[in-house]
Write an enzyme that holds these catalytic residues in place. Structure first.
Site, PDB file in Angstrom:
ATOM      1  N   ALA A 190     -14.925   5.707 -93.640  1.00 48.88           N
ATOM      2  CA  ALA A 190     -15.892   4.614 -93.462  1.00 48.88           C
ATOM      3  C   ALA A 190     -15.761   4.011 -92.063  1.00 48.88           C
ATOM      4  CB  ALA A 190     -15.679   3.549 -94.530  1.00 48.88           C
TER       5      ALA A 190
ATOM      6  N   TYR B 267     -10.653   5.313 -94.096  1.00 48.27           N
ATOM      7  CA  TYR B 267     -10.638   6.062 -92.838  1.00 48.27           C
ATOM      8  C   TYR B 267     -12.037   6.560 -92.483  1.00 48.27           C
ATOM      9  CZ  TYR B 267     -10.357  10.211 -89.869  1.00 48.27           C
ATOM     10  OH  TYR B 267     -10.598  11.148 -88.886  1.00 48.27           O
TER      11      TYR B 267
ATOM     12  N   THR C  12     -15.428  13.153 -87.351  1.00 49.35           N
ATOM     13  CA  THR C  12     -14.875  13.988 -88.406  1.00 49.35           C
ATOM     14  C   THR C  12     -15.937  14.373 -89.432  1.00 49.35           C
ATOM     15  OG1 THR C  12     -13.423  13.842 -90.344  1.00 49.35           O
ATOM     16  CG2 THR C  12     -14.131  11.767 -89.408  1.00 49.35           C
ATOM     17  N   ASP C  13     -15.714  15.516 -90.100  1.00 53.25           N
ATOM     18  CA  ASP C  13     -16.639  15.895 -91.180  1.00 53.25           C
ATOM     19  C   ASP C  13     -16.535  14.952 -92.374  1.00 53.25           C
ATOM     20  OD1 ASP C  13     -14.169  16.730 -92.183  1.00 53.25           O
ATOM     21  OD2 ASP C  13     -14.739  18.820 -92.504  1.00 53.25           O
ATOM     22  N   GLU C  14     -15.445  14.157 -92.435  1.00 59.31           N
ATOM     23  CA  GLU C  14     -15.251  13.291 -93.612  1.00 59.31           C
ATOM     24  C   GLU C  14     -16.330  12.224 -93.742  1.00 59.31           C
ATOM     25  OE1 GLU C  14     -11.389  12.030 -94.662  1.00 59.31           O
ATOM     26  OE2 GLU C  14     -10.452  13.870 -93.967  1.00 59.31           O
TER      27      GLU C  14
ATOM     28  N   LEU D 101      -1.260  17.747 -94.100  1.00 60.28           N
ATOM     29  CA  LEU D 101      -0.872  18.798 -95.049  1.00 60.28           C
ATOM     30  C   LEU D 101      -0.054  19.940 -94.435  1.00 60.28           C
ATOM     31  CD1 LEU D 101      -1.181  19.893 -98.018  1.00 60.28           C
ATOM     32  CD2 LEU D 101      -3.064  21.263 -97.123  1.00 60.28           C
TER      33      LEU D 101
ATOM     34  N   ASP E  40      -2.657  12.461-107.721  1.00 62.25           N
ATOM     35  CA  ASP E  40      -3.717  12.695-106.751  1.00 62.25           C
ATOM     36  C   ASP E  40      -3.908  11.490-105.815  1.00 62.25           C
ATOM     37  OD1 ASP E  40      -5.689  14.110-105.516  1.00 62.25           O
ATOM     38  OD2 ASP E  40      -6.925  14.392-107.297  1.00 62.25           O
TER      39      ASP E  40
ATOM     40  N   GLU F 140      -6.909   5.594 -85.708  1.00 69.02           N
ATOM     41  CA  GLU F 140      -6.015   5.773 -86.853  1.00 69.02           C
ATOM     42  C   GLU F 140      -6.644   6.929 -87.630  1.00 69.02           C
ATOM     43  OE1 GLU F 140      -3.174   4.421 -87.631  1.00 69.02           O
ATOM     44  OE2 GLU F 140      -3.132   3.005 -85.969  1.00 69.02           O
TER      45      GLU F 140
ATOM     46  N   LYS G 177     -14.640   5.550 -89.389  1.00 68.72           N
ATOM     47  CA  LYS G 177     -15.136   6.520 -88.402  1.00 68.72           C
ATOM     48  C   LYS G 177     -16.671   6.536 -88.408  1.00 68.72           C
ATOM     49  CE  LYS G 177     -13.033   9.130 -86.184  1.00 68.72           C
ATOM     50  NZ  LYS G 177     -12.439   9.043 -84.816  1.00 68.72           N
TER      51      LYS G 177
ATOM     52  N   PHE H 230     -10.645  10.058 -78.347  1.00 69.71           N
ATOM     53  CA  PHE H 230      -9.881  10.580 -79.486  1.00 69.71           C
ATOM     54  C   PHE H 230      -9.153   9.452 -80.213  1.00 69.71           C
ATOM     55  CE2 PHE H 230      -9.856  14.251 -76.560  1.00 69.71           C
ATOM     56  CZ  PHE H 230     -10.104  15.316 -77.409  1.00 69.71           C
TER      57      PHE H 230
HETATM   58  P1  NAD Z   1      -3.499  11.352 -84.250  1.00 69.19           P
HETATM   59  O1  NAD Z   1      -3.279  10.314 -85.290  1.00 69.19           O
HETATM   60  O2  NAD Z   1      -2.544  12.485 -84.147  1.00 69.19           O
HETATM   61  O3  NAD Z   1      -3.555  10.674 -82.807  1.00 69.19           O
HETATM   62  C1  NAD Z   1      -4.241   9.477 -82.557  1.00 69.19           C
HETATM   63  C2  NAD Z   1      -3.787   8.967 -81.192  1.00 69.19           C
HETATM   64  O4  NAD Z   1      -4.514   7.759 -80.913  1.00 69.19           O
HETATM   65  C3  NAD Z   1      -2.306   8.609 -81.121  1.00 69.19           C
HETATM   66  O5  NAD Z   1      -1.742   9.102 -79.939  1.00 69.19           O
HETATM   67  C4  NAD Z   1      -2.292   7.088 -81.121  1.00 69.19           C
HETATM   68  O6  NAD Z   1      -1.186   6.529 -80.433  1.00 69.19           O
HETATM   69  C5  NAD Z   1      -3.615   6.778 -80.433  1.00 69.19           C
HETATM   70  N1  NAD Z   1      -4.144   5.448 -80.783  1.00 69.19           N
HETATM   71  C6  NAD Z   1      -4.247   4.899 -82.020  1.00 69.19           C
HETATM   72  N2  NAD Z   1      -4.787   3.672 -81.940  1.00 69.19           N
HETATM   73  C7  NAD Z   1      -5.062   3.456 -80.630  1.00 69.19           C
HETATM   74  C8  NAD Z   1      -5.647   2.380 -79.911  1.00 69.19           C
HETATM   75  N3  NAD Z   1      -6.058   1.263 -80.528  1.00 69.19           N
HETATM   76  N4  NAD Z   1      -5.793   2.500 -78.574  1.00 69.19           N
HETATM   77  C9  NAD Z   1      -5.364   3.615 -77.911  1.00 69.19           C
HETATM   78  N5  NAD Z   1      -4.784   4.645 -78.550  1.00 69.19           N
HETATM   79  C10 NAD Z   1      -4.645   4.580 -79.888  1.00 69.19           C
HETATM   80  O7  NAD Z   1      -4.976  11.872 -84.490  1.00 69.19           O
HETATM   81  P2  NAD Z   1      -5.585  13.330 -84.282  1.00 69.19           P
HETATM   82  O8  NAD Z   1      -5.386  14.119 -85.507  1.00 69.19           O
HETATM   83  O9  NAD Z   1      -5.141  13.840 -82.984  1.00 69.19           O
HETATM   84  O10 NAD Z   1      -7.136  12.953 -84.210  1.00 69.19           O
HETATM   85  C11 NAD Z   1      -7.735  12.596 -82.963  1.00 69.19           C
HETATM   86  C12 NAD Z   1      -9.177  12.224 -83.212  1.00 69.19           C
HETATM   87  O11 NAD Z   1      -9.845  13.318 -83.827  1.00 69.19           O
HETATM   88  C13 NAD Z   1      -9.364  11.039 -84.163  1.00 69.19           C
HETATM   89  O12 NAD Z   1     -10.448  10.293 -83.693  1.00 69.19           O
HETATM   90  C14 NAD Z   1      -9.685  11.703 -85.505  1.00 69.19           C
HETATM   91  O13 NAD Z   1     -10.485  10.840 -86.288  1.00 69.19           O
HETATM   92  C15 NAD Z   1     -10.456  12.911 -85.049  1.00 69.19           C
HETATM   93  N6  NAD Z   1     -10.399  14.089 -85.930  1.00 69.19           N
HETATM   94  C16 NAD Z   1      -9.226  14.567 -86.378  1.00 69.19           C
HETATM   95  C17 NAD Z   1      -9.205  15.723 -87.160  1.00 69.19           C
HETATM   96  C18 NAD Z   1      -7.909  16.322 -87.667  1.00 69.19           C
HETATM   97  O14 NAD Z   1      -7.945  17.256 -88.463  1.00 69.19           O
HETATM   98  N7  NAD Z   1      -6.763  15.846 -87.253  1.00 69.19           N
HETATM   99  C19 NAD Z   1     -10.402  16.373 -87.479  1.00 69.19           C
HETATM  100  C20 NAD Z   1     -11.606  15.824 -87.000  1.00 69.19           C
HETATM  101  C21 NAD Z   1     -11.602  14.695 -86.206  1.00 69.19           C
HETATM  102  O1  DAU Z   2     -11.701  16.754 -92.270  1.00 66.07           O
HETATM  103  C1  DAU Z   2     -11.221  16.219 -91.065  1.00 66.07           C
HETATM  104  C2  DAU Z   2     -10.088  15.279 -91.367  1.00 66.07           C
HETATM  105  O2  DAU Z   2      -8.996  16.090 -91.746  1.00 66.07           O
HETATM  106  C3  DAU Z   2      -9.709  14.374 -90.198  1.00 66.07           C
HETATM  107  O3  DAU Z   2     -10.774  13.521 -89.913  1.00 66.07           O
HETATM  108  C4  DAU Z   2      -8.474  13.549 -90.528  1.00 66.07           C
HETATM  109  O4  DAU Z   2      -8.070  12.795 -89.397  1.00 66.07           O
HETATM  110  C5  DAU Z   2      -7.368  14.498 -90.926  1.00 66.07           C
HETATM  111  O5  DAU Z   2      -6.232  13.755 -91.323  1.00 66.07           O
HETATM  112  C6  DAU Z   2      -7.815  15.399 -92.066  1.00 66.07           C
HETATM  113  O6  DAU Z   2      -8.008  14.647 -93.285  1.00 66.07           O
HETATM  114  P1  DAU Z   2      -7.513  15.209 -94.692  1.00 66.07           P
HETATM  115  O7  DAU Z   2      -7.341  14.089 -95.626  1.00 66.07           O
HETATM  116  O8  DAU Z   2      -8.363  16.353 -95.143  1.00 66.07           O
HETATM  117  O9  DAU Z   2      -6.093  15.831 -94.217  1.00 66.07           O
HETATM  118  P2  DAU Z   2      -4.649  15.819 -94.869  1.00 66.07           P
HETATM  119  O10 DAU Z   2      -3.826  16.779 -94.085  1.00 66.07           O
HETATM  120  O11 DAU Z   2      -4.122  14.451 -95.101  1.00 66.07           O
HETATM  121  O12 DAU Z   2      -4.919  16.475 -96.294  1.00 66.07           O
HETATM  122  C7  DAU Z   2      -5.520  17.752 -96.424  1.00 66.07           C
HETATM  123  C8  DAU Z   2      -5.669  18.037 -97.897  1.00 66.07           C
HETATM  124  O13 DAU Z   2      -4.352  18.216 -98.475  1.00 66.07           O
HETATM  125  C9  DAU Z   2      -6.307  16.906 -98.679  1.00 66.07           C
HETATM  126  O14 DAU Z   2      -7.120  17.464 -99.710  1.00 66.07           O
HETATM  127  C10 DAU Z   2      -5.121  16.169 -99.297  1.00 66.07           C
HETATM  128  C11 DAU Z   2      -4.103  17.274 -99.514  1.00 66.07           C
HETATM  129  N1  DAU Z   2      -2.678  16.862 -99.423  1.00 66.07           N
HETATM  130  C12 DAU Z   2      -2.289  16.170 -98.311  1.00 66.07           C
HETATM  131  C13 DAU Z   2      -0.986  15.761 -98.176  1.00 66.07           C
HETATM  132  C14 DAU Z   2      -0.544  14.977 -96.968  1.00 66.07           C
HETATM  133  C15 DAU Z   2      -1.785  17.234-100.402  1.00 66.07           C
HETATM  134  O15 DAU Z   2      -2.144  17.902-101.399  1.00 66.07           O
HETATM  135  N2  DAU Z   2      -0.483  16.832-100.266  1.00 66.07           N
HETATM  136  C16 DAU Z   2      -0.050  16.089 -99.196  1.00 66.07           C
HETATM  137  O16 DAU Z   2       1.165  15.728 -99.181  1.00 66.07           O
END
Ligand code: NAD
Ligand code: DAU
Length: 356
Positions: free
Chosen positions: A161, A159, A133-135, A199, A290, A83, A163, A80
């Site tokens: 790119a 980000y 991630t789907d991104e 968000l 934006d 960044e 991943k 997991f």
């Molecule tokens: P997060 O940012 O909340 O947590 C990331 C964790 O990784 C943190 O605890 C951080 O301390 C740790 N970390 C960062 N760099 C590190 C390193 N070099 N070595 C060891 N630990 C490190 O992220 P999240 O939202 O929990 O996402 C977890 C994973 O899921 C990520 O790989 C992200 O790309 C993926 N993901 C997230 C989402 C989402 O919506 N949040 C969706 C799809 C995939």
């Molecule tokens: O799709 C999976 C991804 O979802 C994960 O891989 C990422 O780790 C996770 O951060 C998330 O990415 P997004 O960029 O989609 O999430 P975020 O919550 O930053 O933003 C969601 C949407 O809301 C996006 O279209 C940007 C918008 N947004 C976000 C913030 C923080 C706003 O409009 N205002 C805001 O202040």
């Protein structure tokens, strides 16, 4: 039997560890660097649990990873650690390249050596699961079919790119070295313990603090939203039954524009914690500049994991978002702790020049 989880102090990782130990008795080693996003408070409920051990460190630290693998002999590694915030990757891509690409490479190198030294039965059971991630698929035009696993990678942010690059390495390690790797590409998660830079928690926390609710652009960007425990259940299922070398898309069948998400949160807060002046939290919505390169739409076709592994999300958006808002209302101390210190600097950096 033990599993090694990296990034287990972050949002999804900590939910995964908590759910894992509720569902099974198999011990978990958590390796996390504890960046700003890592929060051991999330795992406070596991203090004293003999099935859980935490190590602070970097996935790029080969010496440490080698020692952990050697000592604990995990039968799976679930990566997991990353960044994860797109806006931060725009302000500073360097950490994303370092952790998501170079870090994953170093982790893979250690795991490759560990795997090569195993006996046949150890090798047959071993899995490396990479959380993606789907991104990586880029932005979908309106009306286009949702992302299937065969969709080409077209990442648009530093980000995504980074991943995508990490996943190319994982794929190469499977094909070249036979590493039994699995990749899961998931959509936007939400739920307890999510850092309020993303968000949904940002909107909840800002609303309660009487601050503006910053909607980027026209707020009509579409994401697919999945409750975090559903993601964790899907990962467990892929770990148990997924075919090595395969990618599984995970999503909520729940595409929504950002404005609908913000309005749902406003509606719940108006109901559960009305403002003292009797007005709606909706008055705090502010349209701001934006995100550069903002992807317009993501949508996940989660048909493969349902057909092959029988997984479907258990929560609807209505049930999941209510649970989430209630969790944040019930955890003011958690919010206060993460909002202190360095987080203030981030808010200043990201939102200061967005006013329109
Ligand atoms: P997060 O940012 O909340 O947590 C990331 C964790 O990784 C943190 O605890 C951080 O301390 C740790 N970390 C960062 N760099 C590190 C390193 N070099 N070595 C060891 N630990 C490190 O992220 P999240 O939202 O929990 O996402 C977890 C994973 O899921 C990520 O790989 C992200 O790309 C993926 N993901 C997230 C989402 C989402 O919506 N949040 C969706 C799809 C995939
Ligand atoms: O799709 C999976 C991804 O979802 C994960 O891989 C990422 O780790 C996770 O951060 C998330 O990415 P997004 O960029 O989609 O999430 P975020 O919550 O930053 O933003 C969601 C949407 O809301 C996006 O279209 C940007 C918008 N947004 C976000 C913030 C923080 C706003 O409009 N205002 C805001 O202040």
């Amino acid at each position: 039997m033990t599993i090694l989880v990296t990034g287990g102090a972050g949002f999804i990782g900590s939910n995964f560890i908590i759910d894992w130990l509720e569902a099974r008795d198999e011990p978990v080693i958590n390796l996390d660097k504890l960046t700003y996003a890592g929060n051991l408070e999330n795992l406070a409920g596991l203090r004293g649990d003999p099935r859980y051990a935490f190590f602070q460190g970097d996935i790029g630290d080969r010496g440490l990873i080698e020692r952990l693998l050697e000592k604990h002999q995990p039968r799976a590694v679930i990566n997991f650690a990353a960044e994860s915030h797109v806006d931060r990757s725009i302000h500073g891509p360097g950490d994303f390249v370092q952790t998501n690409i170079v870090g994953t490479f170093n982790l893979l190198e250690c795991v490759r050596a560990y795997f090569a030294a195993m006996d046949d039965s150890g090798r047959a059971a071993f899995r490396f699961l990479h959380v993606l991630t789907d991104e990586v698929y880029g932005s979908l035009p309106a009306g286009a079919p949702a992302f299937a696993e065969t969709h080409r990678y077209e990442p648009n942010s530093p980000y995504s790119a980074s991943k995508a690059a990490s996943d190319h390495l994982v794929r190469a390690y499977h094909h070249t070295y036979g590493l039994p790797a699995l990749t899961t590409n998931c959509s936007n998660n939400y739920g307890p313990y999510q850092f309020p830079e993303k968000l949904i928690p940002l909107m909840i926390v800002n609303a309660l603090a009487g601050e503006r609710l910053p909607v980027y652009g026209d707020g009509m960007q579409i994401r697919d939203w999945l409750y975090v425990s559903d993601h964790c259940a899907a990962i467990r299922r892929v770990l148990d039954a997924g075919r090595p070398g395969e990618t599984y898309n995970i999503g909520g069948w729940n595409e929504k524009p950002n404005l609908d998400i913000v309005r749902a949160i406003v509606g719940l807060l108006d109901e559960l914690r009305p403002r003292s002046d009797g007005k709606s939290y909706g008055g705090q919505i502010a349209y701001v500049a934006d995100r550069p390169g903002h992807d317009r739409r993501y949508a996940i076709d989660a048909g493969k994991i349902e057909r092959e592994l029988g997984w479907r999300p258990a929560e609807t958006f209505t049930s999941g978002i209510r649970k989430t808002v209630l969790w944040y209302l019930d955890h003011p101390d958690w919010i206060a702790n993460v909002r202190s210190g360095a987080y203030r600097d981030w808010l200043e950096k990201n939102y200061a020049d967005r006013s329109r």
